[in-house]
Enzyme design. Structure first.
Site, PDB file in Angstrom:
ATOM      1  N   SER A  41       3.215  -9.341 -33.701  1.00 21.00           N
ATOM      2  CA  SER A  41       3.459 -10.420 -32.740  1.00 21.00           C
ATOM      3  C   SER A  41       2.566 -10.205 -31.532  1.00 21.00           C
ATOM      4  O   SER A  41       2.163  -9.071 -31.233  1.00 21.00           O
ATOM      5  CB  SER A  41       4.925 -10.410 -32.297  1.00 21.00           C
ATOM      6  OG  SER A  41       5.122 -11.229 -31.158  1.00 21.00           O
ATOM      7  N   TYR A  44      12.303  -5.807 -28.964  1.00 18.02           N
ATOM      8  CA  TYR A  44      11.534  -6.546 -29.974  1.00 18.02           C
ATOM      9  C   TYR A  44      10.049  -6.237 -29.835  1.00 18.02           C
ATOM     10  O   TYR A  44       9.362  -5.950 -30.830  1.00 18.02           O
ATOM     11  CB  TYR A  44      11.777  -8.047 -29.808  1.00 18.02           C
ATOM     12  CG  TYR A  44      10.878  -8.899 -30.679  1.00 18.02           C
ATOM     13  CD1 TYR A  44      11.115  -9.005 -32.046  1.00 18.02           C
ATOM     14  CD2 TYR A  44       9.788  -9.580 -30.139  1.00 18.02           C
ATOM     15  CE1 TYR A  44      10.282  -9.778 -32.857  1.00 18.02           C
ATOM     16  CE2 TYR A  44       8.949 -10.351 -30.937  1.00 18.02           C
ATOM     17  CZ  TYR A  44       9.201 -10.445 -32.289  1.00 18.02           C
ATOM     18  OH  TYR A  44       8.374 -11.209 -33.082  1.00 18.02           O
TER      19      TYR A  44
END
Length: 258
Positions: free
Chosen positions: A152, A165
């Site tokens: 990501s 995350y």
């Protein structure tokens, strides 16, 4: 009548996709099948996988569904053994299963922390461990194999309340670099895909109101990427000549600043 594309650069390849029951994984399974690969779709939701397999077949492709939780190392190994027995082993692995659960760190949302670590890191490792022997053998026999991991933009950029995350995705990116150094000489290409905001089910798991407000604001201010955008990129990477390895690919909405 088959609707496979006239050119099928992935014909005779066996592609395993985790997190395939929705979003990026689902779109990528369809894309790779359209390029000629036999795809193995892996996720927990068997009903969705079956629908996907049927849709791929209707469009002229070949797919096999394996219902498995990637956090369960025994189930993952059983899936790898089945791919080996039925299809001769995988030569393309798209390691995509993951979850995003932002929250302020002082909330001490330990259950959410652990869930992200279990799926985004431990699950990733279970899959890599189970399928790497197949990829290495394919690299030796075919001259190329691919390990593609979903990271990501959060691995690079700073997003308040997304700390855990983001840390799991930084792990994915850095691991991918190391695995490329380890496996590249054995004809296994390793790539990390770092998307910005993509419209998928990932956002539906978010419970933190601040993060929800931020996501809603971003949706109003920019056009998010689609799962198909990422799938096109995966297909492109896998179809490159064996000598070419895109180590790290960042894919952003045009209007996303960070």
């Amino acid at each position: 009548m088959s609707t496979l594309a006239p050119t099928t650069p992935l014909r005779d390849r066996v592609a395993v996709i985790t997190g395939a029951s929705s979003g990026i994984g689902e779109a990528t399974a369809e894309k790779l099948a359209s390029l000629g690969a036999r795809v193995v779709v892996v996720a927990r939701r068997a009903d969705r996988l079956q629908n996907l397999v049927e849709r791929i077949a209707e469009n002229g492709g070949t797919a096999v569904a394996i219902a498995a939780d990637v956090t369960d190392t025994t189930a993952v190994q059983a899936a790898a053994d089945r791919v080996e027995a039925e299809l001769g082993g995988a030569d393309l692995l798209f390691n995509n299963a993951g979850v995003m659960l932002p929250a302020p760190i002082e909330e001490r949302a330990a259950g959410q922390w652990q869930h992200q670590i279990d799926l985004n890191i431990a699950g990733l490792m279970h899959v890599i461990g189970a399928f790497t022997p197949q990829l290495v053998r394919a690299g030796q026999e075919r001259g190329v194999a691919d390990l593609i991991n979903t990271s990501s933009i959060a691995a690079q950029n700073i997003f308040p309340t997304f700390a855990v995350y983001s840390a799991t995705k930084a792990y994915v990116t850095h691991l991918s670099r190391h695995l490329r150094a380890e496996l590249g000489a054995r004809n296994v290409r390793v790539s990390a895909i770092e998307p910005g905001i993509v419209g998928t089910e990932l956002q539906s798991h978010v419970t933190d109101q601040g993060a929800l407000d931020w996501l809603e604001g971003s949706k109003k201010s920019m056009e998010w990427l689609t799962a198909q955008d990422i799938a096109e990129t995966i297909g492109f990477i896998a179809a490159l000549p064996p000598r070419v390895n895109l180590q790290q690919v960042t894919i952003m909405p045009t209007a996303q600043a960070g």
